[in-house]
Design an enzyme around this catalytic site. Structure first.
Site, mmCIF file in Angstrom:
data_model
loop_
_atom_site.group_PDB
_atom_site.id
_atom_site.type_symbol
_atom_site.label_atom_id
_atom_site.label_comp_id
_atom_site.label_asym_id
_atom_site.label_seq_id
_atom_site.Cartn_x
_atom_site.Cartn_y
_atom_site.Cartn_z
ATOM 1 N N GLY A 108 -7.409 -9.250 -12.207
ATOM 2 C CA GLY A 108 -7.558 -10.185 -11.097
ATOM 3 C C GLY A 108 -6.371 -10.169 -10.164
ATOM 4 O O GLY A 108 -5.837 -9.114 -9.835
ATOM 5 N N ASP A 159 -15.344 4.211 -0.651
ATOM 6 C CA ASP A 159 -14.274 3.225 -0.438
ATOM 7 C C ASP A 159 -14.683 2.024 0.392
ATOM 8 O O ASP A 159 -13.931 1.058 0.483
ATOM 9 C CB ASP A 159 -13.051 3.898 0.177
ATOM 10 N N LYS A 187 -1.830 -8.065 -6.680
ATOM 11 C CA LYS A 187 -3.076 -7.497 -7.190
ATOM 12 C C LYS A 187 -2.840 -6.944 -8.586
ATOM 13 O O LYS A 187 -1.920 -6.162 -8.800
ATOM 14 C CB LYS A 187 -3.568 -6.387 -6.256
ATOM 15 N N ASN A 226 0.820 -1.218 0.000
ATOM 16 C CA ASN A 226 0.000 0.000 0.000
ATOM 17 C C ASN A 226 0.856 1.273 0.000
ATOM 18 O O ASN A 226 0.685 2.157 0.839
ATOM 19 C CB ASN A 226 -0.913 -0.019 1.231
ATOM 20 N N ALA A 264 -10.670 -0.385 -3.665
ATOM 21 C CA ALA A 264 -10.686 -1.734 -4.241
ATOM 22 C C ALA A 264 -9.573 -2.597 -3.672
ATOM 23 O O ALA A 264 -9.767 -3.788 -3.391
ATOM 24 C CB ALA A 264 -10.587 -1.659 -5.757
ATOM 25 N N GLY A 265 -8.390 -2.012 -3.502
ATOM 26 C CA GLY A 265 -7.274 -2.777 -2.958
ATOM 27 C C GLY A 265 -7.515 -3.223 -1.532
ATOM 28 O O GLY A 265 -7.249 -4.375 -1.168
ATOM 29 N N ASP A 266 -8.033 -2.313 -0.716
ATOM 30 C CA ASP A 266 -8.356 -2.668 0.671
ATOM 31 C C ASP A 266 -9.442 -3.732 0.716
ATOM 32 O O ASP A 266 -9.400 -4.639 1.560
ATOM 33 C CB ASP A 266 -8.818 -1.425 1.440
#
Length: 211
Positions: free
Chosen positions: A126, A189, A121, A57, A151-153
Site C-alpha cells: 500500500g 502501463d 509508495k 521516479n 503502477a507508480g504513475d
C-alpha cells in the site's frame, strides 16, 4: 520533454497558472535545458499559488543517484507533496545524513524542510502518508498481478485527482492505491486506468454484476 525550456514554461504559466505543478525526477535527467527549466519554474509556481507535487521516479539508466540527489535536494523547499518509493526517499534528504534513518524520521526531516505531505509508495503493502498531523497508512487492494508497469504513475494520478477533488489524505491514499491496483491487474502501463464510475469495483463483493 528533453526540449523543454524555461521560456516555454513561463509562457504556459502566464496564460493560465495551474492548480498543480507536477514534476518527476525523470524531467531533469533528460537534458540540461529541461533541468534548468524545471528549477526555474519552481519559484514561479510558488509565486502563482500552484501546489507543487514531486514524484521522485528515479531512473538509474538516466542519471546516477548522486546526480539526482544533487538536483532534487534543491527542489525540496518548493515542494508541497513529495511522492516516492521507500528506496527513493533518501535522494531528497539533506546531505550528510549518514546511514539511512527510519522511514518516519526521513519523512520528518522533509516535513521540517517545508514539505506539506510525504507520501511513500510501498508496492503490494500500500502507501503511507506523513503530514504534520501524523502518519496514515492504507493497504493496497488484493488483486491478481498481471503487469506492474505503470503502477507508480497510476498511484500518483489517483492521489492527485483526489487532492484536486478536495479529499483529505485518507481519501487520497485510498484512491491512489486503488488506481495503482487497477494498473497492476492489467497489461500495459495505462490501459487499465479506471473511470470514476469504476473506482469502487475492487471493493465490490464477489459475484457483483457490473452493467
Amino acid at each position: 520533454m528533453g526540449r523543454l525550456t524555461a521560456d516555454l514554461v513561463r509562457g504556459a504559466f502566464s496564460a493560465a497558472p495551474p492548480r498543480v505543478l507536477h514534476l518527476t525526477g525523470i524531467t531533469p535527467s533528460l537534458s540540461p535545458t529541461a533541468r534548468k527549466a524545471a528549477r526555474q519554474i519552481l519559484p514561479l509556481a510558488r509565486e502563482c499559488g500552484s501546489l507543487v507535487c514531486l514524484d521522485v521516479n528515479f531512473r538509474a539508466r538516466l542519471w546516477t543517484a548522486a546526480e539526482a540527489a544533487a538536483v532534487l535536494r534543491t527542489w525540496v523547499p518548493f515542494v508541497d507533496v513529495l511522492i516516492a518509493s521507500e528506496d527513493e526517499l533518501p535522494l531528497c534528504l539533506p546531505e550528510g545524513e549518514g546511514e539511512r534513518p527510519p522511514l518516519a524520521a526521513q519523512a520528518g526531516l522533509l516535513l521540517d524542510l517545508g514539505v506539506g505531505e510525504v507520501v511513500v509508495k510501498l508496492g503490494a503493502e500500500g502507501a503511507t502518508a506523513f503530514t504534520r498531523g501524523g502518519r496514515l497508512h492504507r493497504p493496497a487492494p488484493s488483486v491478481r498481478a498481471v503487469d506492474a508497469v505503470g503502477a507508480g504513475d497510476a498511484f500518483v494520478a489517483g492521489y492527485l485527482s483526489a487532492l484536486l477533488d478536495g479529499e483529505e489524505p485518507a481519501g487520497r491514499l485510498a484512491r491512489g492505491v486503488t488506481t495503482g491496483a487497477f494498473a497492476v491487474a492489467s497489461a500495459g502501463d495505462w490501459e487499465g486506468a479506471p473511470t470514476r464510475a469504476e473506482l469502487g469495483m475492487l471493493d465490490a463483493p464477489p459475484g457483483t454484476v457490473v452493467r
